[in-house]
Design a protein around this motif. Structure first.
Motif, mmCIF file in Angstrom:
data_model
loop_
_atom_site.group_PDB
_atom_site.id
_atom_site.type_symbol
_atom_site.label_atom_id
_atom_site.label_comp_id
_atom_site.label_asym_id
_atom_site.label_seq_id
_atom_site.Cartn_x
_atom_site.Cartn_y
_atom_site.Cartn_z
ATOM 1 N N SER A 99 0.831 -1.204 0.000
ATOM 2 C CA SER A 99 0.000 0.000 0.000
ATOM 3 C C SER A 99 0.866 1.255 0.000
ATOM 4 C CB SER A 99 -0.937 -0.011 1.206
ATOM 5 O OG SER A 99 -0.227 0.228 2.384
ATOM 6 N N THR A 157 0.784 4.163 -2.870
ATOM 7 C CA THR A 157 0.522 5.544 -2.497
ATOM 8 C C THR A 157 1.647 6.475 -2.944
ATOM 9 O OG1 THR A 157 -0.664 4.690 -0.599
ATOM 10 C CG2 THR A 157 -0.123 7.009 -0.563
ATOM 11 N N GLY A 212 -9.521 5.030 -4.933
ATOM 12 C CA GLY A 212 -9.237 3.607 -4.849
ATOM 13 C C GLY A 212 -10.452 2.823 -4.396
ATOM 14 N N SER A 242 -12.361 0.108 -7.064
ATOM 15 C CA SER A 242 -12.125 -1.310 -6.815
ATOM 16 C C SER A 242 -13.227 -1.906 -5.956
ATOM 17 C CB SER A 242 -10.778 -1.491 -6.110
ATOM 18 O OG SER A 242 -10.850 -0.952 -4.813
ATOM 19 N N GLY A 247 -9.314 -2.599 -3.237
ATOM 20 C CA GLY A 247 -7.938 -2.234 -3.563
ATOM 21 C C GLY A 247 -7.397 -3.052 -4.733
ATOM 22 N N ASP A 270 -4.383 -5.967 -5.645
ATOM 23 C CA ASP A 270 -3.829 -4.957 -4.734
ATOM 24 C C ASP A 270 -3.128 -3.807 -5.458
ATOM 25 O OD1 ASP A 270 -4.729 -6.380 -2.574
ATOM 26 O OD2 ASP A 270 -2.872 -7.531 -2.379
ATOM 27 N N THR A 322 -4.403 -1.088 -6.553
ATOM 28 C CA THR A 322 -4.896 0.226 -6.131
ATOM 29 C C THR A 322 -5.144 0.251 -4.625
ATOM 30 O OG1 THR A 322 -7.222 -0.326 -6.483
ATOM 31 C CG2 THR A 322 -6.041 0.581 -8.346
ATOM 32 N N LEU A 323 -4.372 -0.580 -3.913
ATOM 33 C CA LEU A 323 -4.528 -0.630 -2.459
ATOM 34 C C LEU A 323 -3.784 0.556 -1.853
ATOM 35 C CD1 LEU A 323 -5.705 -2.424 -0.146
ATOM 36 C CD2 LEU A 323 -3.421 -3.357 0.095
ATOM 37 N N LEU A 369 -6.778 3.233 2.150
ATOM 38 C CA LEU A 369 -7.777 2.204 1.885
ATOM 39 C C LEU A 369 -7.477 0.956 2.717
ATOM 40 C CD1 LEU A 369 -10.166 1.149 0.309
ATOM 41 C CD2 LEU A 369 -8.687 0.714 -1.618
ATOM 42 N N TYR A 370 -6.198 0.629 2.791
ATOM 43 C CA TYR A 370 -5.805 -0.529 3.592
ATOM 44 C C TYR A 370 -6.084 -0.265 5.077
ATOM 45 C CZ TYR A 370 -2.907 -4.255 5.488
ATOM 46 O OH TYR A 370 -2.471 -5.349 6.177
#
Lengths: 294, 437, 312
Positions: free
Chosen positions: C86, C90, C248, C252, C256, C260, C262-263, C267-268
């Motif tokens: 993540s 980012t 995100g 998704s 995400g 993953d 677009t995690l 978001l995580y």
């Protein structure tokens, strides 16, 4: 030194013709129009989908509907627990009060940070920026508990009161930057004329920060009008719901979503935002530029 | 100063003040003392669920009957889309402001139940009569000896086939009660070939837990064991991925990236767009899928039910009804729940928006009043119910992390970033770690 | 006039001069009065702020009381592969989309500020995406533009190109989100435009008389006088970009995905807090992000001394 504000009408076309050939101007408009089409597409699609029957929305992707169904608007208006006008009115009340609150409280704080000197200024400024940096999700539960202790659940207070207390660091920071860009001579001149900090703020700085105030008003309008999570958490009575909450009730991933009605009401709800922007945008640019400093 | 400035400011001020006045007079609501202002002498129940406006209207119709017969009780209902619903529910429970009657996801049940947030319904059998429910249905909401939820309705997953497409290309639909996974592959391949890949034979997401759970059971394994460990073997996960990749290679299954990982509504489905001949759906959504896909869908069982080692399909529920442990009015809440479960008038009002009624006596009573499409799904489910099925397993805490890592790994296999075997290994390792946490 | 230009090119940090005590007290008082609403508002902000700091050191599942576990959450973060993923997402997103969207916004603002005919129309049209951005309806539209069988691929198909699933292919999904972010350049553009209009016209007139070229004008008038606004946009974009969540989340469906790709960090964090009920861990993640953002902001504030110009 005195301040003379001089309007410059027809300035736009004056500049446009300045030192540019006709070809250069034409090319510039062509490029801008091309970008404009890309920017416009979603709105066009939204309007087009709002008059399509449910079954055609995702099958017929053309912008011109093969079949018109205006009943999406009338049905959508009355589809939820309350008529849509209630949601629009609720959102309007919250938006208007939020704008007033942000303009008042953030400009006061910004003037303090930008033009006044006092003990702890830098520390407070850093603290203010710090509050912008923490992801909001971890604040939700403590905030909810706090507002529930104040017995503010299911009222508009959790959505409004913070706006009157300058809790939106973004706008303060924005105004600080605008105020710091203004010539210091203004304050000096005002002080020589016998103005205290409040008169200087109200008479000199605020009018010159009109673009920043207008930007704040527009941004507040958009973000509050679209805000989903705050109203979701704090409002429980459907008759208090705001527009975004209402729009989300048209759809559910498990059910038979009323797409046409949802798009119709989406358009009804973005229209005021667009209108507000068009009406307010001339204030966005009324700054010192249209005035001269002599 | 230019002359226009003060007057403009006055104008703005006037607009602002009048808007404020207008707002406050027209909408005094929202500025009250807050909280729940129920009339004295009545009990107000807070009931929340997720769903769309249609489900809300049907639910309200059922509530109206109940409220009329119980003048001392009022309800305050709330519904949202399932995503935000989950967040608000967690926040409300965390702040000690939980609703009385709660729609509970089956995969969140343990998160709430294990922490003592829900009422044990087995201790209140005098107020909530569940004796009419078959044991395997009552057990859906059970955790050990305790019962923390009653299914709101019954559903399962099934394969829907678009008969308009199979007729067009002259491909016979296999017998849904006896077909095997290899029959699905052959059928899918034929559709894709005859349509020149304009329509793909079949498609479903390899990364959806519910789909793989059925496959796992058919191979004689439990996805989650009763003591809350991961039961699925690496070999089974590999076989699942390999089967799908084989169909993809043969052309019966769409290429990688065909399914957007967003939007699972019936009108946006490839079935409705006519790019897929068959796919897996939850049976309580049959009505809406059939409407969006042109009204000519057949509902088949999951392949392999009669050819694999054992049955894989189970009876499930769209959601459970749970009662908050901190409810101030447990008696009234249980009374309402009892009405929803056991009174045929309630199910008549709600229809099958949450699936087939859980009480078989109620199902019989309302069968004749259902819409035709509802009857297809209801018959499918009642027939399944008469057969000997395994008990549906409850998800241990950590199941949502497992569902997420299955999705990730399935996509990596789909895009050939991992082999099925390597993906299976990674999945089992991630799953065991998530459950150990 | 050249002296003025000279002055504007040199950035100057404000240096508060020490003044005698009684006057300082009065001046202090004025400052505190202006900040009064802000001080009261800070109570609303600071209580949850430090509550989350406490939670970062606890095991908190939302439903039971938090239990103090010291630095265990932070130790766990070091060994969390998804957290690393993540962060990668980012940082990649921030370092590409922030400069890209600011550059586009400044460029378009400059063109529009030329005083073009129909300025109001262009400005409104360019700002549309930012006005609509939050609408549910637009999110649904993206699926149909960037889907595997969406409009973009239909267009590409005319040229014989077989496009990927822009949101469903892990190799393309993040790029699509970056593109969408640049598309909403309207917000910084509006701020730039407002800032450009603050620059007194006479500077340009005077330098034109002095025979300065357009580039020289940009370098020695526009850039220094706009620098506080550029600085604001930069800081603001950085902070909000590090906290990217909605893009995100909606693209998704909250997962995400795909794979993953677009995690986003935020978001995580949300998944940990609200899907898996690890609110203590989520709070620790939040404070770690705060430290990261604060570090970047601090670097920018230090660097600002060399390029941001404030009127004295």
């Amino acid at each position: 030194m005195s301040i003379v504000l001089k309007a410059r009408p027809a300035e736009d076309s004056y500049f446009e013709n300045l030192g540019n050939t006709r070809f250069v101007r034409f090319r510039r408009h062509l490029i801008l129009c091309a970008i404009g089409i890309v920017m416009m597409y979603p709105l066009a699609w939204l309007i087009s989908s709002s008059v399509k029957p449910n079954t055609l929305i995702f099958k017929d992707l053309s912008l011109w509907p093969a079949q018109f169904q205006l009943s999406n608007y009338t049905d959508g208006w009355n589809a939820l627990q309350q008529p849509f006008s209630i949601y629009l009115m609720n959102s309007l009340v919250i938006v208007v009060l939020s704008i007033i609150g942000n303009l008042l409280s953030c400009s006061l704080a910004a003037y303090g940070f930008a033009r006044l000197d006092f003990g702890g200024r830098k520390l407070f400024f850093a603290l203010m920026l710090g509050t912008m940096m923490l992801p909001g999700h971890v604040l939700l539960v403590p905030q909810y508990i706090m507002f529930s202790k104040l017995d503010w659940l299911n009222t508009y207070y959790p959505l409004l009161v913070p706006n009157f207390l300058a809790t939106n660091a973004f706008y303060i920071f924005l105004m600080v930057q605008f105020m710091r860009a203004l010539p210091r001579e203004l304050d000096d001149a005002a002080r020589i004329d016998g103005c205290g900090p409040f008169r200087t703020f109200y008479r000199i700085i605020l009018p010159l920060c009109l673009p920043a105030l207008a930007t704040t008003a527009v941004f507040t309008f958009i973000s509050v009008w679209n805000e989903f999570f705050g109203p979701l958490l704090y409002l429980t009575d459907p008759e208090l719901y705001t527009v975004p909450l209402a729009l989300r009730q048209f759809m559910d991933s498990e059910g038979q979503s009323q797409w046409g009605q949802m798009f119709a009401m989406s358009f009804v709800s973005v229209a005021p935002v667009i209108g507000f922007f068009i009406a307010g945008q001339k204030y966005l640019v009324k700054g010192i530029a249209t005035t001269g400093l002599k | 100063m230019s002359q226009s400035t003060p007057s403009r400011r006055n104008l703005l001020k006037a607009v602002g003040v009048s808007a404020l006045g207008l707002g406050l007079t027209a909408c005094g609501r929202g500025f009250g003392g807050g909280g729940d202002s129920s009339e004295s002498g009545t009990v107000q129940l807070n009931m929340v669920w997720w769903g769309d406006a249609t489900r809300a209207q049907k639910t309200q119709a059922a509530l109206d009957i109940f409220l009329q017969e119980n003048p001392g009780i009022t309800t305050k209902t709330e519904y949202q889309d399932s995503g935000p619903y989950k967040d608000k529910l967690a926040t409300r429970f965390a702040a000690g402001n939980a609703p009385d009657l709660v729609a509970m996801r089956t995969d969140s049940l343990r998160e709430y139940a294990d922490r003592g947030s829900l009422l044990d319904l087995n201790k209140h059998t005098d107020q909530l009569n569940l004796t009419a429910l078959p044991p395997n249905i009552r057990n859906i909401g059970a955790v050990g000896e305790q019962l923390y939820g009653v299914p709101s309705g019954l559903n399962t997953i099934g394969f829907v086939v678009n008969k308009t497409i199979t007729d067009k290309y002259g491909v016979p639909i296999p017998d849904g009660d006896t077909w095997a996974w290899k029959d699905l592959a052959a059928f899918a391949k034929e559709i894709s070939a005859k349509s020149g890949k304009k329509v793909y034979g079949t498609g479903f997401e390899a990364g959806t837990l519910a789909n793989m759970v059925v496959f796992t059971r058919q191979r004689g394994e439990d996805f989650f064991t009763d003591d809350g460990r991961l039961g699925v073997s690496e070999a089974t996960v590999t076989a699942w991925f390999e089967m799908i990749e084989k169909m993809r290679a043969e052309g019966g299954f769409p290429p990688a990236g065909f399914f957007d990982n967003i939007g699972s509504s019936s009108s946006e489905s490839p079935l409705a767009k006519g790019t897929l001949a068959c796919q897996i759906i939850p049976t309580n959504n049959f009505l809406s899928y059939n409407k969006d896909a042109g009204g000519n869908l057949a509902l088949l069982r999951i392949p392999g039910e009669s050819t694999e080692r054992r049955r894989g399909q189970t009876i499930d529920t769209p959601h459970l009804w749970s009662v908050s442990a901190k409810s101030k009015h447990p008696a009234e809440t249980l009374k309402l729940l009892d009405f929803l479960v056991n009174d045929a008038r309630a199910s008549k009002a709600t229809g099958t928006t949450r699936g087939v009624p859980v009480n078989p006596n109620v199902t019989k009573e309302i069968a004749s009043t259902l819409a035709l499409d509802d009857q297809v799904a209801t018959d499918y489910l009642t027939k399944l119910q008469t057969e000997k099925l395994l008990r549906s397993s409850s998800n241990p805490p950590g199941a949502s992390a497992i569902a997420a890592s299955l999705k990730t790994i399935a996509t990596e296999v789909e895009f050939k970033r991992q082999t099925p075997a390597a993906g299976a290994k990674a999945f089992v390792a991630a799953g065991q770690k998530a459950l150990a946490r | 006039m050249t002296a003025l230009l000279e002055r504007t090119t040199r950035a100057r940090p404000a240096a508060p001069a020490r003044k005698p005590a009684p006057r300082k007290r009065r001046r202090d008082r004025a400052g505190y009065v202006f900040l009064l609403p802000w001080f009261v508002g800070m109570l609303f902000t600071i209580v949850p702020f430090f509550a989350s700091l406490y939670l970062a050191f606890t095991d908190y599942n939302l439903l039971n009381a938090p239990r103090w576990i010291g630095f265990a959450n932070f130790r766990e973060m070091l060994a969390d592969p998804l957290l690393r993923q993540s962060m990668k997402v980012t940082f990649l997103y921030t370092f590409i989309s922030v400069p890209a969207s600011l550059a586009v916004a400044l460029l378009v603002a400059m063109v529009l500020n030329k005083g073009i005919r129909g300025l109001a129309v262009y400005r409104a049209v360019f700002y549309l995406p930012s006005l609509l951005g939050g609408s549910v309806a637009i999110v649904i539209l993206w699926r149909h533009i960037f889907g595997a069988n969406g409009i973009v691929n239909d267009l590409l198909g005319w040229f014989g190109i077989h496009g990927p699933g822009w949101t469903s292919d892990p190799d393309f999904s993040l790029s699509t989100l970056i593109l969408l972010h640049v598309w909403t350049f309207g917000s910084p553009m509006v701020i730039f435009l407002a800032g450009l209009r603050q620059i007194p016209v006479m500077y340009y007139e005077a330098s034109a008389i002095d025979g300065a070229s357009k580039w020289q004008q940009f370098r020695s008038i526009t850039l220094p006088l706009l620098s506080p606004i550029i600085f604001f946009n930069l800081i603001q974009s950085l902070i909000s970009s590090f906290q990217t969540f909605t893009q995100g989340f909606v693209m998704s469906g909250g997962t995400g995905g795909p794979a993953d790709s677009t995690l986003f960090y935020n978001l995580y964090l949300y998944q940990q807090g609200f899907s898996q009920f690890h609110m203590g861990y989520a709070s620790a993640m939040a404070w770690m992000l705060l430290v990261i953002i604060a570090a970047f902001t601090a670097i920018n504030f230090l660097a600002a001394k060399y390029w941001v110009f404030y009127e004295q």
